[in-house]
Each structure stands twice: as C-alpha cells, then as structure tokens.
Write an enzyme that holds these catalytic residues in place. Structure first.
Site, short mmCIF file in Angstrom:
data_model
loop_
_atom_site.label_atom_id
_atom_site.label_comp_id
_atom_site.label_asym_id
_atom_site.label_seq_id
_atom_site.Cartn_x
_atom_site.Cartn_y
_atom_site.Cartn_z
CB SER A 28 0.63 4.65 4.91
OG SER A 28 1.44 5.73 5.34
CD GLU A 29 6.15 4.41 6.28
OE1 GLU A 29 5.21 4.58 5.47
OE2 GLU A 29 7.15 5.14 6.32
CG ASN A 30 -0.47 6.08 9.10
OD1 ASN A 30 -0.46 5.40 8.08
ND2 ASN A 30 -1.29 7.09 9.28
N GLY A 31 -0.24 2.36 9.42
CA GLY A 31 -1.23 1.29 9.57
C GLY A 31 -2.34 1.31 8.55
CB SER A 48 1.75 -0.85 10.49
OG SER A 48 2.24 -0.20 9.35
#
Lengths: 226, 220, 226, 220
Positions: C47-50, C89
């Site tokens: 997920s883009e938030n890491g 990320s």
C-alpha cells in the site's frame, strides 16, 4: 620553537567543538579529536558507514566485527546511538546535517579549496571514500595538517597543486604552527607558536594576515606513541 | 505456494553470466558477502563490472575476482592497495587491463539508490570542480553549482546480512547494513548470504530490508 | 445479457494475479480483489503508505488507528509484513518493484493512456495521491471499470478526453462486459459477455479486435451490498 | 550538557513566524500531529505555505489553519473535500485566495527527501505527459521521457510519532511513519509530538528516525 605534535593538533581542534554539535571526524588523525573534547561537551559523532553516535573504541574481547566505523576500527556505541544505511548516512552528510567535519589534508588554498584525497602516488590506485561529500557539504569544514610537507614545502597555498576534494569549503586550519582561518580576505592567523610572524609567513605559500588579537598557540603535553 | 526464497548454496548464482554488473556490499570491515564472492569466482563468469565500495579492502574477497581476471571494470570509491606490492587491482589497472570509475561515496550510494528508485539522474554538489566529475553536466540551482549523476542498475547484488526469513526479509548486524539495502533494490537479482535463516517470519520491528527486494537467501 | 457486477469484475481481475507477485490494489473497488485471489496464490500486497504485506481488514475491537492502508482502512498485517516510510514506499513503486497494480479508471485509450484522477468536478479540489506513480511505474497496470459511463458514453476510447494519469501504461482492462488487452494494434477483446460483438463495439469508443480464442466472460455469483 | 530536546508544549513553536513553509505529517488516517497543528493555529502566523499530503483529510486538523486564513499556499497530493459543501480549502481555492500546487505523491515525498538530502533536483518518469508537470523540464534518458522535479525545503516540520527520547530519537506506531522521516530531514526546525517520552534512551534496534533530525520533542 614549540610546534605542536600531531595529537596536540587534534587536541586544539577538539577544543573548538561545541555542545550539541553533530560531528564527523575524518579517518586517520582527526578521529583522535574525540579523545580531547571538553568535558562539558556532549556531541554526536557520525561515521560515513552509518553509525550515528560513535563511542570509544571497543575492548578487544568485547568487540563485534560488524560494529565498526568508516575507518574499520572496532568501536562501541554511545547510548541513544543508531545505525543507518549508506544512502541515509550520505543524505545526512550531503543534506547539511553535519555541523562540523574535521579532515586531514595535503593542501588548503586561500580561497578555501581543499586537496586531501589524491597525492598522485605512482603505481597506487586512488581512494576518495566520503571525503568529497564531507568537504562539500558539512556546514563547517576544518582541517588538521602539518604546516609544511616533509620536504618543507608549504601546504597553505594560493592555489592547490594537487587534485581538489572540494572548492571553497575550508573555514579553519589547525597546524603544528598555527590556527588559520580562511576568510574572504584570505588566510588570517588566529593563534601561532612562538616562531615569529616572518618565519610563519616563510613557511606558508600564500599571504598571511594576523588577527588583531592573535594569540599564542599552546596545548597540554600529549605523548605520541609511534 | 507460500513464498520461499531459500535456495541451496550451489544454486545461489544460477543464471549469472558473462558481462554482468555485480553489486558487492561491505564497508569499514563489515558486511562482505565473502562466501558468495567466492562462489562467483568458482562459477567463473567473465567481463564483469563490479560495483563495490572498495576494490582492495583487506577483509573482502573482491580481489579474488580481480586476480582471477573476471573483471572488466570497477566502479568504486577506493582502489588503493595496503601492501608495498601493488594489489591485484592496481597491477591490472596500471597495465590498462581493467577500467576504473572512481565515484565519491555519497554519489556512489545515491546513484545505486536512484537505480532502485526509478530515478535516472539527480544533481549533487559533491565533486563539483574536481577531476572525478570531469565531463559531467554542471548546473546551477540557486547560488551553487551542481553536477548531474546518473543511476546505476545492476544484474546481480551480493548482499551480506545477519538473519533472513523465507520471504527474504533481512536483518543486519550493526554496521553490516551499509550498502545492502540500496544494492538489493538496484539489482535484477539480489542474493543474500546470511548467518542464519529464521524458522519464523521476522517481526516487522526487526526487518531492515523488506523481502520484496531479495530474490534468493542462502545460509552460510 | 449477463454483465458482471462490480465485485464480479474484481473477481475476474483477481484471477489473473499469479503466485509470488507484489501487487498494489487501488483505493476503492480494486482493493476488493484481495478477497478473490485464487487459493494457491501467495502474493505480497503493498500500500502506498508504506505497508508491505497488507492483510485482511481488522476486526473493530482489535483495530489500531495507526495500522491503516492508503485508503485509511484499518487493516491487519500478514506474517512477515513490514512498514516503510513514504520515500521507501514510492521508491519501491517508481523503481519497478510492483509487479502488478490494479486501478480504477474513468477512461482508457487504445494506446494505453490512462485517465483516472481528475473528473473535472466543478467546485471540488483535485486529488492525485499515488495514482500517477502507480500508473507510470508498476510493471503491469491493469484497470477495472464499467464499460460505459452512467450516461452510456464509452470509456474505452481512441483518446482520453479527461486529464491523463500516465501515458501508454495500461495493459489490460476488466469491465462488466469484457476483458480487453491494450496491444500495439489497439484494443483486443479476450473475453466478453454474451451481448454480441457488434453491441460491444457500439459501446466502445475505439475499434475492437477480437482474439481468435475470444472466450465467454463469466464469474461466480457475488452479491453487491450497496 | 547532555543533549535534551524536550520542551514544554507552550514553547514547541517558539520562533515560528509569518511566511514559514510548514511540513505536516500524516497519511491514510495515521500520523497527524494535531496538537501541534492546533498550537500553530493558536500562535497564528500568517502567509504560511503548507506542505501536507492532503489539505482536506478528515482526521487532520490542517483544515483549521486554512479556515483561520493563515495559509497562502498548499503543496499537496489531495485537496478534495468529503462533504457536499466545499471544504475550507476548496472555498478559498475557488475564490483565488489560496494557491494550490498539486504533486504526484511519489514526487511529493521524493522532493522532500531531496530537500533533506542535499539534492536540488532529480528526474522522474511520474507525471510525464500530464497536466501536473506542465512547464517542467522534460528530458530523455534511454528510451523514456522524464520530468525534472526540484527539492522542497521547509522552515518547520510538525511530526507525529509514538515514542521519543531526550535526544530526539523517534519510534513510530505502524503506518504513522509515512512522511515523518523525510519531513524532519528537510526542515530547519523539526518538532515531534509524541505519545510518550522514554526515560531511557531508545535502543538502536527501535529507532526509526535518528535524533539528529529532530530539534524539539513534546509529549502530548
């Protein structure tokens, strides 16, 4: 004449490190500065291999072969220390997060140019390591070196003859004979040993100015075990 | 199938061939993947480009690849021998048999990071006005001059770590980390040599390099 | 006609995810793909938030408000999961370490251009998030969308009318009516529901080619709770 | 003197003035420094440039700074409100009272990282051919087109974390980390708001952001 020995030069450089600074000490002589910090000073020592918070050298029987500094010395960590990877370590250096670096040098020019990575030794490969990063990007670059070469040639010059490490970066030079600031007006002597201004100028390859409050350069006795 | 990147040591370098660009970790005496370096020597691919911090570090077996004449070029930050006699690298370099690209260490690591991060080039103040950046594009931003450095991408990364799990998650011992993370991200094939492979998957707090970046794991 | 419902589209997209892939599922409909992976498939959801290794949604009483995905959903972690910061990320995304991303879209052009971030809604601020990074840099970009807009206008077009997310990036589109590949020769229909080729072409804004082995598009019944 | 970055909450923002560029952490519902955001509102500096992932996230108090007309410009990746009525941001943006620079999220975070890492600019494939990169330099490397993105440097970073120690070392709770590390590195003054300050210095294995980057710590 009472020239400083090598460790006394590091002692003198260490006295200028102030409380709370983040400091990188170059491989070789500069790392010894950590032995002579003023007692009230709490600094964070960074090493290019990613150690933030370098402590004293490890005792032999407690050393971990993976706990080293950039000079391959087996070290300890100070409480609160952390270790980051190389990209973080150099982002820290390049991003201006090192307050002071103290580096060895071959030559410093009066405009602050530094030559400390390539002596042009024949038949030897070059070695740059992190020298250019530190020289170009630490907030303050200070240099420790002998005032002249073994053959007596000056190292403080109008222009560096050896390949540059970085341009216009050095702010202060500590030698066995003097503490010299690099200013827009060239070299300014802040402290010097008792050899006389003319003699100091004779051993310097660029014009010297003497600070109005130019002081004697002294250091406590420190033995150099060679 | 559950992800399982553990391989036998004998197969750790399967598929590596002549002309590969090879990252090798290690710095300051820590993190040299010496078992994998020797495996690469024994496997014997030629015309390699090595991307390694030092071509001559005492504790690294990198010199064996060079002495075995498998290396066409070295990209590094240090190439000076330690003994009176010239090192394996220096002998070949002086004879014009091996190419040298010397890079300031921060630019070295950032070029590799860029390779793994999809960034083809970036600007840095480091090296401006020095012979190591001769011929490189210079550009002014604000009141300072910068040089453009381009990414390095590799075919293979040999990475030393302490502990792995079967999904390739890695933990490093102290300063062993150094180039491991960036080199793994920038290589098509990243092989980790570790002291031990954990039976359990590693807890997130301990993971220093996500397994996504590691293709093969060998315990040595 | 037996058009797929929204969840059936995600089911169909999920069937193409293969063992060992690193996958990013877009906010909204695409995240539901994780509910329909083939049982033998072990994938890593990023997920883009890491978060690397997103697990199922958290049960309400066990949720941690800081354990979320890019869509602010409270999630769990799979064993072996890790969490990195935003720069790592997106280095992962931009560096080509995401094998497949499945994204929602407004329009896809026959050359693979994607428009999925800005509908030009009057009086509303724009929102791009990580859409451009995923679209430009995942190794494979697949799209889930209704074949036509609510007003019946085609979404598969010769050229996107809405602002682009990335150029020439989409490789496959899953709609309620068909599975369409983007090829150098334009749109190629791989699977379609039983509406007839002419009808499908009529609902599409660019020429369709039909694969020689074009198959029926089917999915198991899945109820959509709205 | 032992390093001690703990400050009273009332002094957390001392020295912050009009026109500052302010980083605010938080993404996906985690990591919003809401106590510090409110302190910044109460302090009241004007003409701020906010660098924040979203100008309109429900869980962030960023909107209070905007509603209080302290903000001249927002650099962000999301600026869409959630309610039928336009958000505080959207109202002012449509009226031309606030400037918006919308950046793809990876370029957003990388520009901040670059700011903290001494890199003035880099190239990225993201956004090429889109209206978000209009006017930016385009350059070809290999067979692909890239745009040049420039670093973002700030005066102040408001960072939410879980645990700190007196030297500023930070530990984040799960996905709270998001923009914390990069924003702290790119700001002249980085202030961390944490759930708790550890009496002991944190062990190295737990530290996710070295204290070198954090100037002030407040427990809230």
């Amino acid at each position: 004449m009472s020239a400083l020995n090598r460790l006394q030069i590091t002692w003198r450089a260490a006295q200028d490190i102030t409380d709370g600074q983040v400091v990188n000490l170059g491989i070789g002589l500069p790392v010894h500065c950590s032995d002579y910090l003023r007692p009230e000073v709490d600094v964070t020592l960074q090493s290019e291999n990613g150690v933030i918070g370098v402590g004293p050298l490890a005792e032999k029987d407690k050393a971990d072969t993976d706990l080293v500094d950039a000079g391959s010395r087996r070290i300890t960590l100070r409480p609160g220390a952390s270790i980051v990877d190389s990209s973080w370590s150099f982002a820290m250096i390049r991003g201006g997060h090192i307050d002071v670096t103290i580096l060895g040098a071959f030559e410093v020019a009066q405009n602050g140019d530094l030559a400390n990575w390539d002596m042009r030794v024949p038949n030897r490969g070059p070695l740059v390591g992190g020298a250019m990063d530190l020289a170009a990007c630490a907030r303050e670059v200070r240099v420790i070196m002998e005032h002249v070469t073994r053959k007596g040639a000056p190292r403080l010059l109008e222009r560096c003859a050896l390949p540059l490490t970085a341009v216009k970066c050095v702010s202060r030079v500590y030698t066995d004979l003097a503490v010299v600031d690099v200013t827009p007006q060239g070299f300014v002597v802040r402290e010097m040993v008792a050899i006389g201004r003319e003699e100091l100028q004779a051993r310097t390859g660029a014009p010297l100015t003497f600070a109005p409050d130019c002081k004697p350069l002294t250091a406590p006795p420190i033995e150099v075990a060679d | 199938m559950p992800i399982d990147k553990r391989v036998e040591f004998a197969r750790a370098l399967d598929g590596v061939g002549d002309g590969a660009t090879v990252f090798i970790t290690g710095f300051g005496g820590a993190g040299f993947p010496n078992k994998l370096i020797r495996a690469l020597r024994d496997k014997g691919p030629k015309n390699l480009t090595l991307v390694v911090n030092s071509a001559t570090h005492r504790y690294s077996l990198t010199h064996e690849l060079i002495a075995n004449d498998q290396v066409r070029k070295v990209i590094c930050t240090a190439a000076r021998g330690h003994d009176k006699e010239p090192s394996a690298f220096e002998t070949r370099w002086m004879a014009g048999k091996i190419e040298l690209e010397m890079v300031p260490q921060g630019s070295f690591t950032e070029r590799i990071r860029a390779g793994g991060a999809g960034i083809p080039a970036f600007y840095t103040p480091v090296g401006f006005g020095t012979e190591l950046t001769k011929g490189k594009e210079v550009r002014r931003f604000g009141d300072r001059d910068y040089v453009m450095e381009e990414a390095i991408i590799g075919d293979l990364a040999l990475v030393r770590a302490d502990i792995a799990d079967r999904t390739g998650n890695l933990v490093f011992n102290y300063a062993q980390m150094n180039f491991g993370p960036v080199m793994a991200t920038a290589a098509k094939l990243a092989v980790a040599e570790v002291r031990t492979v954990s039976d359990d998957l590693l807890p997130r707090e301990r993971i220093q390099l996500p397994g996504v970046y590691v293709d093969r794991v060998v315990a040595v």
